[in-house]
Motif scaffolding. Structure first.
Motif, PDB file in Angstrom:
ATOM      1  N   ILE A  39      16.492  82.130   5.545  1.00 29.02           N
ATOM      2  CA  ILE A  39      14.561  81.880   5.498  1.00 29.02           C
ATOM      3  C   ILE A  39      14.019  82.234   6.304  1.00 29.02           C
ATOM      4  O   ILE A  39      12.392  83.061   5.519  1.00 29.02           O
ATOM      5  N   VAL A  40      14.407  83.508   6.879  1.00 33.27           N
ATOM      6  CA  VAL A  40      13.976  84.505   7.988  1.00 33.27           C
ATOM      7  C   VAL A  40      13.680  86.062   7.647  1.00 33.27           C
ATOM      8  O   VAL A  40      12.471  86.294   7.427  1.00 33.27           O
ATOM      9  N   VAL A  75      14.423  62.935   9.505  1.00 32.36           N
ATOM     10  CA  VAL A  75      14.425  63.619   8.409  1.00 32.36           C
ATOM     11  C   VAL A  75      15.714  65.098   9.115  1.00 32.36           C
ATOM     12  O   VAL A  75      16.032  65.449   7.692  1.00 32.36           O
ATOM     13  N   ASP A  76      15.091  65.381   9.491  1.00 33.39           N
ATOM     14  CA  ASP A  76      15.838  66.837  10.139  1.00 33.39           C
ATOM     15  C   ASP A  76      16.954  66.840  10.833  1.00 33.39           C
ATOM     16  O   ASP A  76      17.284  68.096  10.622  1.00 33.39           O
ATOM     17  N   ASP A  77      17.070  65.796  11.483  1.00 34.81           N
ATOM     18  CA  ASP A  77      18.186  66.195  12.485  1.00 34.81           C
ATOM     19  C   ASP A  77      19.306  65.815  12.149  1.00 34.81           C
ATOM     20  O   ASP A  77      19.691  65.029  10.827  1.00 34.81           O
ATOM     21  N   LEU A  84      10.939  75.285   8.313  1.00 34.01           N
ATOM     22  CA  LEU A  84      11.692  74.674   7.818  1.00 34.01           C
ATOM     23  C   LEU A  84      10.090  73.770   6.377  1.00 34.01           C
ATOM     24  O   LEU A  84      10.764  73.525   5.168  1.00 34.01           O
ATOM     25  N   SER A  85       9.155  74.421   5.785  1.00 37.34           N
ATOM     26  CA  SER A  85       7.878  74.093   5.311  1.00 37.34           C
ATOM     27  C   SER A  85       8.921  74.641   4.203  1.00 37.34           C
ATOM     28  O   SER A  85       9.112  74.027   2.945  1.00 37.34           O
ATOM     29  N   LYS A  86       9.253  76.064   4.923  1.00 42.66           N
ATOM     30  CA  LYS A  86       9.388  76.845   2.775  1.00 42.66           C
ATOM     31  C   LYS A  86      11.019  76.844   2.838  1.00 42.66           C
ATOM     32  O   LYS A  86      10.781  76.503   1.528  1.00 42.66           O
ATOM     33  N   ILE A  89      12.739  65.974   1.611  1.00 40.05           N
ATOM     34  CA  ILE A  89      13.831  66.609   1.943  1.00 40.05           C
ATOM     35  C   ILE A  89      14.434  66.319   2.905  1.00 40.05           C
ATOM     36  O   ILE A  89      13.949  65.787   4.090  1.00 40.05           O
ATOM     37  N   VAL A  90      14.924  64.805   3.440  1.00 38.06           N
ATOM     38  CA  VAL A  90      15.954  65.148   3.996  1.00 38.06           C
ATOM     39  C   VAL A  90      17.542  65.102   4.164  1.00 38.06           C
ATOM     40  O   VAL A  90      17.904  64.815   3.547  1.00 38.06           O
ATOM     41  N   GLY A  91      17.743  65.906   5.196  1.00 37.56           N
ATOM     42  CA  GLY A  91      18.933  66.441   5.337  1.00 37.56           C
ATOM     43  C   GLY A  91      19.644  67.424   3.935  1.00 37.56           C
ATOM     44  O   GLY A  91      20.567  67.048   3.763  1.00 37.56           O
TER      45      GLY A  91
END
Length: 261
Positions: free
Chosen positions: A52-53, A74-76, A99-101, A142-144
């Motif tokens: 993604i980078v 949600v992201d942990d 994270l948005s991408k 998107i969750v995990g």
């Protein structure tokens, strides 16, 4: 580093190789016991094919980051894969735009497999067809690394308050929708025949069956390899269904001079 996000670590590969720590803590490979006090991977493994980078294709042994943010369930514990440690460090300096991408790409990827249905909270509200032109009119979360679809912002807040509950609900709906037409009769890891439904689980809105729970970590280590086997089996099945039945009686040839009706 954004103070909202806790430090995490990166591993050079999913195999039990020496770990490369970016900061404090240690991340264990998927399917392996985590070092005490380290972030624990939650949800689906990372299923995108590029970093993604950098935008580069992920190598066979990508660098794995288990993202730790206890204030945001949600992201942990979310797994993210990079082409190199430098990209992981860049991500950690400002995770939010990346994270948005990732979310947008995963929504696009998973809508192709997510079952149609109603909002899991407002059960009378039909959601737009996930494969239709209005698919993104729903609230797609998107969750995990797992897609959950709801009808409105109020329902989004309920998912954010108890994400694991709604992920489990989404997984049950995915298994129910995909079980009938699941095309692979053998375990994608061992190659052994699957008895009954075998061991069922969901990765990125896709049902996976293995011969036993022991094979699940290998699927999580390389989910795209398993998806390729499932897709190949589905293609083979659809091709066989399209072929004419070799045992069918051929139609009698038309008599010379007879007009077609």
């Amino acid at each position: 580093m954004n103070v909202r996000f806790a430090a995490v670590a990166v591993v050079a590969a999913l195999a039990p190789l020496p770990l490369l720590a970016l900061t404090q803590g240690t991340a264990a490979p998927q399917g392996s016991p985590a070092t005490q006090g380290s972030p624990t991977p939650k949800g689906s493994p990372y299923t995108l094919t590029t970093c993604i980078v950098s935008g580069k294709p992920l190598p066979a042994k990508p660098h794995i980051l288990v993202f730790s943010n206890p204030k945001d369930p949600v992201d942990d514990g979310r797994e993210i894969r990079f082409c190199c440690p430098n990209c992981a460090e860049t991500f950690l300096k400002d995770p939010k735009p990346y994270l948005s991408k990732i979310d947008a790409a995963m929504v696009e990827q998973q809508l192709a497999h997510y079952p149609a249905g109603n909002c899991p909270i407002m059960s009378d509200e039909a959601l737009p067809d996930p494969r239709g032109p209005e698919a993104k009119d729903a609230d797609n979360i998107i969750v995990g690394n797992q897609l959950v679809r709801v009808c409105c912002g109020k329902c989004v807040r309920k998912v954010n308050a108890d994400p694991e509950r709604f992920v489990r609900g989404a997984e049950r709906a995915i298994i129910k929708a995909q079980a009938k037409d699941y095309p692979l009769a053998t375990c994608p890891v061992s190659g052994q025949p699957i008895e009954g439904n075998g061991h069922e689980f969901v990765i990125a809105s896709r049902l996976v069956r293995t011969c036993c729970p022991k094979c699940e970590p290998a699927v999580r280590a390389d989910p795209l390899a398993t998806f390729a086997k499932i897709d190949a089996a589905a293609k083979e099945r659809s091709g066989a269904a399209a072929k004419p039945d070799a045992t069918a009686t051929p139609a009698a040839p038309a008599k010379p001079g007879s007009a077609a009706k």
